[in-house]
Design a protein around this motif. Structure first.
Motif, short mmCIF file in Angstrom:
data_model
loop_
_atom_site.label_atom_id
_atom_site.label_comp_id
_atom_site.label_asym_id
_atom_site.label_seq_id
_atom_site.Cartn_x
_atom_site.Cartn_y
_atom_site.Cartn_z
N TYR A 1 0.93 -1.17 0.08
CA TYR A 1 0.20 0.00 -0.05
C TYR A 1 0.89 1.30 -0.06
O TYR A 1 0.91 2.43 -0.66
CB TYR A 1 -0.81 -0.24 0.85
CG TYR A 1 -1.83 1.46 1.37
CD1 TYR A 1 -2.57 1.24 0.80
CD2 TYR A 1 -1.09 1.82 2.60
CE1 TYR A 1 -3.44 2.55 1.06
CE2 TYR A 1 -2.02 3.31 2.42
CZ TYR A 1 -3.13 3.51 1.85
OH TYR A 1 -4.39 4.59 1.89
N ALA A 2 1.83 1.37 0.56
CA ALA A 2 3.08 2.57 1.03
C ALA A 2 3.80 2.45 -0.41
O ALA A 2 3.78 3.82 -0.84
CB ALA A 2 3.33 2.31 2.66
N SER A 3 4.00 1.58 -0.32
CA SER A 3 4.95 1.67 -1.77
C SER A 3 4.47 1.80 -2.99
O SER A 3 5.13 2.88 -3.87
CB SER A 3 5.92 0.47 -1.98
OG SER A 3 6.41 0.00 -0.82
N GLY B 1 -2.16 -0.96 -8.51
CA GLY B 1 -0.75 0.46 -9.28
C GLY B 1 0.83 -0.23 -9.60
O GLY B 1 0.58 -1.56 -8.49
N LEU B 2 0.81 -0.02 -9.42
CA LEU B 2 2.55 -0.41 -9.79
C LEU B 2 3.87 0.75 -9.03
O LEU B 2 3.55 2.08 -8.41
CB LEU B 2 2.68 0.01 -11.04
CG LEU B 2 2.39 -1.43 -11.64
CD1 LEU B 2 3.19 -0.80 -12.97
CD2 LEU B 2 2.26 -2.56 -11.72
N ALA C 1 9.09 2.78 -9.48
CA ALA C 1 10.37 2.50 -10.46
C ALA C 1 10.35 1.43 -11.92
O ALA C 1 10.22 0.98 -12.59
CB ALA C 1 11.58 1.53 -9.53
N PHE C 2 8.63 0.57 -11.38
CA PHE C 2 8.17 -0.44 -12.37
C PHE C 2 7.11 0.24 -13.05
O PHE C 2 6.40 -0.40 -14.19
CB PHE C 2 7.37 -1.56 -11.66
CG PHE C 2 8.65 -2.15 -10.99
CD1 PHE C 2 9.35 -3.21 -11.17
CD2 PHE C 2 8.64 -2.07 -9.51
CE1 PHE C 2 10.07 -4.03 -10.76
CE2 PHE C 2 9.48 -2.97 -8.53
CZ PHE C 2 10.34 -4.36 -9.21
N ARG C 3 6.60 1.45 -13.48
CA ARG C 3 5.08 2.05 -14.12
C ARG C 3 6.50 2.16 -15.25
O ARG C 3 7.44 2.68 -15.79
CB ARG C 3 4.85 3.33 -13.94
CG ARG C 3 4.31 2.41 -12.24
CD ARG C 3 3.52 4.49 -11.54
NE ARG C 3 3.72 3.76 -9.93
CZ ARG C 3 3.13 5.23 -9.41
NH1 ARG C 3 4.20 5.86 -9.39
NH2 ARG C 3 3.10 4.95 -7.94
N GLY D 1 1.16 -2.94 -16.09
CA GLY D 1 0.12 -2.44 -15.03
C GLY D 1 -1.04 -2.85 -16.07
O GLY D 1 -1.98 -3.41 -15.44
N GLY D 2 -0.90 -2.89 -17.19
CA GLY D 2 -2.08 -3.83 -17.65
C GLY D 2 -2.29 -5.21 -17.61
O GLY D 2 -3.15 -5.59 -18.01
N HIS D 3 -1.34 -5.64 -17.73
CA HIS D 3 -1.47 -7.59 -17.04
C HIS D 3 -1.80 -7.28 -16.22
O HIS D 3 -2.31 -7.93 -15.76
CB HIS D 3 -0.06 -7.73 -17.39
CG HIS D 3 0.41 -9.51 -17.32
ND1 HIS D 3 0.02 -10.16 -18.30
CD2 HIS D 3 1.17 -10.20 -16.40
CE1 HIS D 3 -0.25 -11.30 -17.93
NE2 HIS D 3 1.13 -11.37 -16.58
#
Length: 190
Positions: A46-48, A106-107, A110-112, A117-119
């Motif tokens: 949640y926080a990340s 959400g992501l 650093a991974f956006r 995300g779509g996957h």
């Protein structure tokens, strides 16, 4: 404290056939259900994921409140891992009359932008549709819904629409203008 207008859009799918899956990203991306309810891990996710977009409603939750929420039958957390590192998550909550809400999705920043995300949204939505298969006492899913708001990432709404979600409600409300909390106090977004 000052306030800012926040627009919240609610979207839904009313049939499993509404889901328009995204292609899986290249590389070693896996999505795994966190089957053991863990307040520490859920708060970390949640926080990340939400630290740079002002997710604050759960930051004050106690350990006991997290545990109580996660122990509810049918609440599921699905985590995307990129080469073994948590990249994002989707949290499902069954509701009355066969509805399942995608409560959080959400992501980690650093991974956006890596097509994860779509996957992840596709996979999480499919798990919302088949949730009753894992929780036999639950009513089969008849509707999957979620909300996104003007505080979320700039590509959130487009991702939801491309996965087949349809808008059914829009609200604008004033919310306190809170500082971006980051994944921990004092952290700055990347």
């Amino acid at each position: 404290m000052s306030s800012v207008p926040v627009t919240t859009w609610s979207l839904e799918q009313t049939s499993p056939g509404d889901l328009l899956p995204a292609a899986a990203p290249e590389g070693d991306v896996r999505i795994v259900r966190a089957e053991v309810p863990s307040p520490e891990f859920s708060r970390f996710l949640y926080a990340s994921v939400g630290g740079d977009i002002r997710w604050t409603d759960r930051l004050g939750w106690t350990y006991a409140r997290w545990q109580e929420y996660l122990d509810r039958p049918g609440v599921e957390t699905w985590v995307a891992y990129d080469r073994g590192t948590p990249a994002g998550y989707v949290e499902l909550e069954p509701q009355d009359e066969g509805a399942v809400e995608i409560v959080y999705f959400g992501l980690v920043p650093a991974f956006r932008g890596r097509r994860i995300g779509g996957h992840l949204l596709s996979y999480g939505t499919a798990r919302a549709w088949d949730l009753a298969e894992r929780w036999p006492r639950r009513t089969p899913t008849k509707r999957v819904w979620l909300h996104t708001c003007s505080k979320d990432g700039e590509f959130a709404m487009d991702n939801y629409r491309r996965r087949g979600f349809q808008l059914f409600d829009t609200k604008v409300e004033l919310e306190p203008d809170v500082a971006t909390p980051g994944p921990w106090p004092g952290a700055r977004p990347a």
